[in-house]
Design an enzyme around this catalytic site. Structure first.
Site, PDB file in Angstrom:
ATOM      1  N   ASP A   1       0.883  -1.171   0.000  1.00 37.73           N
ATOM      2  CA  ASP A   1       0.000   0.000   0.000  1.00 37.73           C
ATOM      3  C   ASP A   1       0.919   1.219   0.000  1.00 37.73           C
ATOM      4  OD1 ASP A   1      -1.611   2.186   0.767  1.00 37.73           O
ATOM      5  OD2 ASP A   1      -2.975   0.885   1.873  1.00 37.73           O
TER       6      ASP A   1
ATOM      7  N   ASN B   1       2.191   3.856 -10.539  1.00 34.76           N
ATOM      8  CA  ASN B   1       0.885   4.093 -11.174  1.00 34.76           C
ATOM      9  C   ASN B   1      -0.226   4.381 -10.170  1.00 34.76           C
ATOM     10  OD1 ASN B   1      -1.158   3.620 -13.511  1.00 34.76           O
ATOM     11  ND2 ASN B   1      -1.813   2.163 -11.933  1.00 34.76           N
TER      12      ASN B   1
ATOM     13  N   TYR C   1      -7.935  15.495  -6.523  1.00 38.45           N
ATOM     14  CA  TYR C   1      -7.123  14.667  -7.423  1.00 38.45           C
ATOM     15  C   TYR C   1      -6.125  15.538  -8.193  1.00 38.45           C
ATOM     16  CZ  TYR C   1      -6.206  11.757 -11.595  1.00 38.45           C
ATOM     17  OH  TYR C   1      -5.617  11.058 -12.617  1.00 38.45           O
TER      18      TYR C   1
ATOM     19  N   LYS D   1      -2.117  15.474  -7.744  1.00 34.82           N
ATOM     20  CA  LYS D   1      -1.341  14.974  -8.887  1.00 34.82           C
ATOM     21  C   LYS D   1      -0.380  16.066  -9.374  1.00 34.82           C
ATOM     22  CE  LYS D   1      -1.877  11.397 -10.834  1.00 34.82           C
ATOM     23  NZ  LYS D   1      -1.311  10.019 -10.622  1.00 34.82           N
TER      24      LYS D   1
ATOM     25  N   VAL E   1      -8.423   7.396 -20.428  1.00 36.97           N
ATOM     26  CA  VAL E   1      -8.425   5.949 -20.678  1.00 36.97           C
ATOM     27  C   VAL E   1      -9.695   5.347 -20.079  1.00 36.97           C
ATOM     28  CG1 VAL E   1      -7.161   3.793 -20.346  1.00 36.97           C
ATOM     29  CG2 VAL E   1      -5.900   5.963 -20.452  1.00 36.97           C
TER      30      VAL E   1
HETATM   31  N1  LIG Z   1      -7.980   6.508 -16.514  1.00 37.32           N
HETATM   32  C1  LIG Z   1      -7.720   7.712 -16.980  1.00 37.32           C
HETATM   33  O1  LIG Z   1      -8.467   8.279 -17.799  1.00 37.32           O
HETATM   34  C2  LIG Z   1      -6.482   8.439 -16.527  1.00 37.32           C
HETATM   35  C3  LIG Z   1      -6.217   9.692 -17.096  1.00 37.32           C
HETATM   36  C4  LIG Z   1      -5.066  10.358 -16.709  1.00 37.32           C
HETATM   37  C5  LIG Z   1      -4.210   9.796 -15.793  1.00 37.32           C
HETATM   38  N2  LIG Z   1      -4.497   8.595 -15.223  1.00 37.32           N
HETATM   39  C6  LIG Z   1      -3.559   8.076 -14.224  1.00 37.32           C
HETATM   40  O2  LIG Z   1      -3.347   6.710 -14.475  1.00 37.32           O
HETATM   41  C7  LIG Z   1      -3.118   6.037 -13.230  1.00 37.32           C
HETATM   42  C8  LIG Z   1      -4.072   4.866 -13.115  1.00 37.32           C
HETATM   43  O3  LIG Z   1      -5.400   5.346 -13.227  1.00 37.32           O
HETATM   44  P1  LIG Z   1      -6.608   4.348 -13.522  1.00 37.32           P
HETATM   45  O4  LIG Z   1      -7.634   5.106 -14.237  1.00 37.32           O
HETATM   46  O5  LIG Z   1      -6.075   3.088 -14.082  1.00 37.32           O
HETATM   47  O6  LIG Z   1      -7.149   4.103 -12.013  1.00 37.32           O
HETATM   48  P2  LIG Z   1      -7.837   2.821 -11.345  1.00 37.32           P
HETATM   49  O7  LIG Z   1      -8.419   1.926 -12.366  1.00 37.32           O
HETATM   50  O8  LIG Z   1      -8.705   3.365 -10.274  1.00 37.32           O
HETATM   51  O9  LIG Z   1      -6.588   2.071 -10.679  1.00 37.32           O
HETATM   52  C9  LIG Z   1      -5.917   2.688  -9.619  1.00 37.32           C
HETATM   53  C10 LIG Z   1      -4.842   1.754  -9.144  1.00 37.32           C
HETATM   54  O10 LIG Z   1      -4.184   2.380  -8.029  1.00 37.32           O
HETATM   55  C11 LIG Z   1      -4.197   1.448  -6.952  1.00 37.32           C
HETATM   56  N3  LIG Z   1      -4.192   2.118  -5.655  1.00 37.32           N
HETATM   57  C12 LIG Z   1      -5.094   2.997  -5.171  1.00 37.32           C
HETATM   58  N4  LIG Z   1      -4.748   3.365  -3.931  1.00 37.32           N
HETATM   59  C13 LIG Z   1      -3.604   2.683  -3.631  1.00 37.32           C
HETATM   60  C14 LIG Z   1      -2.760   2.626  -2.501  1.00 37.32           C
HETATM   61  N5  LIG Z   1      -3.011   3.341  -1.399  1.00 37.32           N
HETATM   62  N6  LIG Z   1      -1.664   1.829  -2.556  1.00 37.32           N
HETATM   63  C15 LIG Z   1      -1.398   1.097  -3.652  1.00 37.32           C
HETATM   64  N7  LIG Z   1      -2.162   1.099  -4.756  1.00 37.32           N
HETATM   65  C16 LIG Z   1      -3.255   1.894  -4.737  1.00 37.32           C
HETATM   66  C17 LIG Z   1      -5.460   0.622  -7.150  1.00 37.32           C
HETATM   67  O11 LIG Z   1      -5.361  -0.576  -6.407  1.00 37.32           O
HETATM   68  P3  LIG Z   1      -6.607  -1.185  -5.559  1.00 37.32           P
HETATM   69  O12 LIG Z   1      -7.220  -2.227  -6.436  1.00 37.32           O
HETATM   70  O13 LIG Z   1      -5.958  -1.747  -4.342  1.00 37.32           O
HETATM   71  O14 LIG Z   1      -7.537  -0.059  -5.240  1.00 37.32           O
HETATM   72  C18 LIG Z   1      -5.407   0.420  -8.659  1.00 37.32           C
HETATM   73  O15 LIG Z   1      -4.507  -0.619  -8.982  1.00 37.32           O
HETATM   74  C19 LIG Z   1      -3.306   7.061 -12.118  1.00 37.32           C
HETATM   75  O16 LIG Z   1      -2.039   7.524 -11.687  1.00 37.32           O
HETATM   76  C20 LIG Z   1      -4.072   8.177 -12.794  1.00 37.32           C
HETATM   77  O17 LIG Z   1      -3.782   9.430 -12.224  1.00 37.32           O
HETATM   78  C21 LIG Z   1      -5.627   7.897 -15.566  1.00 37.32           C
END
Ligand SMILES: NC(=O)c1ccc[n+]([C@@H]2O[C@H](COP(=O)([O-])OP(=O)(O)OC[C@H]3O[C@@H](n4cnc5c(N)ncnc54)[C@H](OP(=O)(O)O)[C@@H]3O)[C@@H](O)[C@H]2O)c1
Length: 219
Positions: free
Chosen positions: A60, A88, A170, A174, A203
């Site tokens: 974590d 990530n 957020y 970030k 995404v």
């Molecule tokens: N999706 C988009 O459109 C988008 C756009 C721009 C940037 N991003 C960036 O891409 C990255 C991933 O985003 P996503 O959309 O894939 O999010 P997501 O599907 O919500 O996945 C988030 C990940 O972070 C993990 N996480 C959350 N809190 C944590 C903690 N305290 N310790 C360890 N792991 C933790 C989650 O694990 P658990 O299963 O344990 O919760 C999950 O594996 C992020 O950095 C985000 O800022 C995403």
């Protein structure tokens, strides 16, 4: 045999990074999860990896000790080195409704404080905890690369030009994470490190989402 650690790899972008890295049999991929046993999407990727080259580890990012334990396990497996760290993990918690709030939309300042502090712990301190835990291994690695998955929402120009008021906690945390990356880049450049924050753009991660998500944001 390049070695990668993907921190926060249970779902979404992190999971897909693991899947694509694992497709190259030369790679060894260490994927962290807060709860390995409950991370069923990650278990599927591990099982389906043709080269069986993905290892799940518990961590974590709020708990820096858990990252140190994960780093020790990786060191034992690799002889002490790691080539690439991909941080990530992010707090993308849709369940309580706070994720999409602007600065003026919280029900109370206590609610805003709680959301910002928790987001800071995961999105900003979490990146520092990751780099700190893996830096000794990365120093012994062959490529010395640290990648932080960030977002355009952490860029002041983008937020201003698009008038994006929502996602306040957020975006603020970030943005601070981007500065964490810049600080590490400045500190480690003379050792030959490349430290970069990259944004994946918008995404669709609904296929592996933990809870229902509102419609995508366009920056
Ligand atoms: N999706 C988009 O459109 C988008 C756009 C721009 C940037 N991003 C960036 O891409 C990255 C991933 O985003 P996503 O959309 O894939 O999010 P997501 O599907 O919500 O996945 C988030 C990940 O972070 C993990 N996480 C959350 N809190 C944590 C903690 N305290 N310790 C360890 N792991 C933790 C989650 O694990 P658990 O299963 O344990 O919760 C999950 O594996 C992020 O950095 C985000 O800022 C995403």
């Amino acid at each position: 045999m390049p070695t990668y650690a993907v921190i926060g790899a249970t779902r979404g972008v992190g999971l897909e990074i693991v899947r694509q890295l694992a497709a190259n049999p030369d790679n060894t991929v260490f994927a962290t999860a807060r709860n390995v046993e409950k991370s069923l999407h990650l278990a599927k990727v591990i099982q389906e990896a043709p080269a069986k080259n993905v290892v799940a580890l518990q961590a974590d990012v709020v708990d820096h000790r858990s990252l140190k334990v994960a780093a020790e396990k990786i060191a034992q497996a690799t002889g002490g080195a790691l080539d690439v760290l991909i941080h990530n993990a992010a707090k993308m918690d849709y369940a309580n409704g706070n994720l999409y709030r602007s600065l003026t939309e919280y029900e109370s300042m206590d609610a805003l404080d709680a959301e910002f502090i928790e987001a800071f712990k995961v999105n900003t301190l979490g990146a520092i905890h990751s780099v700190d835990a893996f830096l000794p291994l990365l120093r012994k690695g062959s490529t010395k690369k640290i990648v932080i998955i960030s977002t355009d929402g952490g860029e002041r120009d983008v937020v201003w030009k698009t008038g994006t008021t929502i996602l306040a906690a957020y975006c603020v945390t970030k943005s601070a994470e981007n500065m964490v990356m810049t600080k590490y880049a400045a500190e480690l450049v003379d050792e030959g490190f490349i430290v970069a924050a990259i944004s994946p753009g918008v995404v669709d991660v609904s296929g592996t989402a933990a809870s229902p998500r509102m419609s995508a944001i366009s920056w």
